[in-house]
Scaffold this motif. Structure first.
Motif, mmCIF file in Angstrom:
data_model
loop_
_atom_site.group_PDB
_atom_site.id
_atom_site.type_symbol
_atom_site.label_atom_id
_atom_site.label_comp_id
_atom_site.label_asym_id
_atom_site.label_seq_id
_atom_site.Cartn_x
_atom_site.Cartn_y
_atom_site.Cartn_z
ATOM 1 N N PRO A 193 30.053 36.159 46.677
ATOM 2 C CA PRO A 193 31.192 36.619 47.479
ATOM 3 C C PRO A 193 32.110 37.537 46.666
ATOM 4 O O PRO A 193 32.150 37.437 45.426
ATOM 5 N N PRO A 194 32.858 38.417 47.327
ATOM 6 C CA PRO A 194 33.720 39.349 46.597
ATOM 7 C C PRO A 194 34.691 38.675 45.630
ATOM 8 O O PRO A 194 34.908 39.195 44.528
ATOM 9 N N ALA A 195 35.273 37.558 46.020
ATOM 10 C CA ALA A 195 36.211 36.878 45.114
ATOM 11 C C ALA A 195 35.516 36.438 43.838
ATOM 12 O O ALA A 195 36.090 36.519 42.736
ATOM 13 N N ASP A 196 34.276 35.977 43.939
ATOM 14 C CA ASP A 196 33.519 35.596 42.749
ATOM 15 C C ASP A 196 33.191 36.817 41.903
ATOM 16 O O ASP A 196 33.166 36.741 40.665
ATOM 17 N N CYS A 197 32.933 37.952 42.550
ATOM 18 C CA CYS A 197 32.688 39.191 41.814
ATOM 19 C C CYS A 197 33.923 39.585 41.006
ATOM 20 O O CYS A 197 33.808 40.036 39.854
ATOM 21 N N VAL A 198 35.099 39.428 41.598
ATOM 22 C CA VAL A 198 36.341 39.730 40.885
ATOM 23 C C VAL A 198 36.435 38.892 39.621
ATOM 24 O O VAL A 198 36.727 39.408 38.527
ATOM 25 N N ARG A 199 36.180 37.610 39.748
ATOM 26 C CA ARG A 199 36.293 36.731 38.584
ATOM 27 C C ARG A 199 35.246 37.063 37.518
ATOM 28 O O ARG A 199 35.543 37.065 36.320
ATOM 29 N N ALA A 200 34.032 37.376 37.959
ATOM 30 C CA ALA A 200 32.964 37.680 37.005
ATOM 31 C C ALA A 200 33.212 38.993 36.269
ATOM 32 O O ALA A 200 32.866 39.140 35.095
ATOM 33 N N ALA A 201 33.808 39.948 36.965
ATOM 34 C CA ALA A 201 33.995 41.290 36.396
ATOM 35 C C ALA A 201 35.336 41.472 35.707
ATOM 36 O O ALA A 201 35.568 42.516 35.084
ATOM 37 N N ALA A 202 36.202 40.488 35.777
ATOM 38 C CA ALA A 202 37.600 40.640 35.353
ATOM 39 C C ALA A 202 37.786 41.260 33.965
ATOM 40 O O ALA A 202 38.686 42.092 33.786
ATOM 41 N N PRO A 203 36.991 40.913 32.959
ATOM 42 C CA PRO A 203 37.270 41.482 31.624
ATOM 43 C C PRO A 203 37.113 42.996 31.536
ATOM 44 O O PRO A 203 37.627 43.600 30.591
ATOM 45 N N TRP A 204 36.419 43.595 32.487
ATOM 46 C CA TRP A 204 36.098 45.024 32.370
ATOM 47 C C TRP A 204 36.748 45.886 33.443
ATOM 48 O O TRP A 204 36.627 47.106 33.405
ATOM 49 N N VAL A 205 37.447 45.296 34.400
ATOM 50 C CA VAL A 205 37.968 46.058 35.537
ATOM 51 C C VAL A 205 39.210 46.853 35.132
ATOM 52 O O VAL A 205 40.188 46.291 34.644
ATOM 53 N N ALA A 206 39.157 48.170 35.363
ATOM 54 C CA ALA A 206 40.317 49.028 35.117
ATOM 55 C C ALA A 206 40.849 49.635 36.407
ATOM 56 O O ALA A 206 41.930 50.218 36.412
ATOM 57 N N HIS A 207 40.073 49.525 37.482
ATOM 58 C CA HIS A 207 40.494 50.089 38.766
ATOM 59 C C HIS A 207 39.801 49.318 39.873
ATOM 60 O O HIS A 207 38.644 48.921 39.731
ATOM 61 N N VAL A 208 40.527 49.083 40.971
ATOM 62 C CA VAL A 208 39.967 48.379 42.127
ATOM 63 C C VAL A 208 40.128 49.255 43.351
ATOM 64 O O VAL A 208 41.204 49.822 43.593
#
Length: 289
Positions: A200-215
């Motif tokens: 699910p998208p919320a799980d993707c957010v948590r998994a990707a959190a260390p590398w996200v610079a833009h949403v």
């Protein structure tokens, strides 16, 4: 919790002058603007780009909007082929044209104090082996990432449906191939997560959190790559926004509705209302735990 920082993409406001778009977003209460480099707003091929960029810097100062730089203009490099050339093009000169656009975007981003520069891989050309395509992508991005490191602006690659790099696994493959440079980051599109990712998208957010610079954010259906106004797809947004809050994301969250410029001003208003309501619900859910 700290309020999320919401922005709107100029690729969904192409019928407005950039000055009008920026003042509209500021008046509505947006925190930022996702600026696509294109001929109608800030042309990356203009001979007086530096002067134009300086004017945009003044506009951002006047409106108080933060900015991130998008490079997904449909025909900015090739007036006949959408999103071409790419970093995977068989022609080295064509690949260099795309890399050159990204280098320009890095310079513009540095001049504007932008949080990130967005990019994508492109589709794997017919007949090109997958391993060769991945090597091309890494080779073309390497000098761009060197420039972005020197400028202090990360390059945030976006997993795009139909492209070579189309999911989070692809991002990690690229990151490993490049030696995990700090200047390589991730643009996480919430609709694309719904479209393609197994989680699910919320799980993707948590998994990707260390590398996200833009949403980027919009509604979407599973398996259908169509950017939809909020409420017209199937995404449950409060858990997504709660995940962004709890993982500590403080960058811009940009509404991405590039096919709806005809209704851009109204959609900018209703999108902000929808996301603030979803954010309030997310806070309520989080406080109840």
């Amino acid at each position: 919790m700290t309020p999320l920082r919401l922005a709107y993409g100029t690729n969904g406001l192409t019928d407005l002058r950039l000055t009008d778009a920026a003042h509209l977003l500021a008046d509505l209460g947006y925190d930022g603007i996702a600026l696509t480099l294109d001929h109608m707003h800030l042309d990356p091929l203009a001979p007086d780009l530096a002067a134009r960029t300086a004017k945009v810097a003044g506009l951002l100062a006047d409106t108080g909007l933060a900015v991130t730089i998008e490079t997904g203009a449909r025909y900015v490099l090739d007036p006949r082929r959408k999103h071409y050339p790419t970093l995977l093009d068989p022609d080295p000169a064509a690949r260099q044209a795309r890399a050159g656009l990204l280098l320009t975007a890095v310079r513009v981003a540095a001049d504007l104090g932008a949080a990130a520069v967005h990019c994508f891989s492109g589709q794997r050309p017919h007949g090109v082996p997958e391993d060769e395509a991945w090597k091309r992508l890494a080779d073309e991005l390497a000098p761009v990432l060197e420039a972005s490191a020197a400028a202090g602006v990360p390059v945030a690659v976006e997993p795009e449906p139909g492209h070579l790099l189309h999911n989070l696994d692809g991002f990690h493959r690229l990151r490993t191939a490049l030696g995990a440079p700090d200047s390589l980051a991730l643009t996480l599109d919430i609709g694309h997560c719904q479209c393609l990712e197994p989680a699910p998208p919320a799980d993707c957010v948590r998994a990707a959190a260390p590398w996200v610079a833009h949403v980027q954010i919009e509604d979407m259906y599973r398996g259908v790559h169509e950017h939809l106004p909020f409420g017209e797809g199937e995404i449950d947004f409060p858990p997504v926004l709660e995940a962004l809050q709890t993982t500590g994301y403080r960058g811009l969250i940009s509404v991405e509705l590039p096919r709806d410029s005809h209704a851009g001003p109204e959609l900018a208003r209703t999108s902000l209302d929808f996301l603030r309501a979803a954010e309030a619900e997310a806070s309520t859910r989080g406080g109840a735990r």
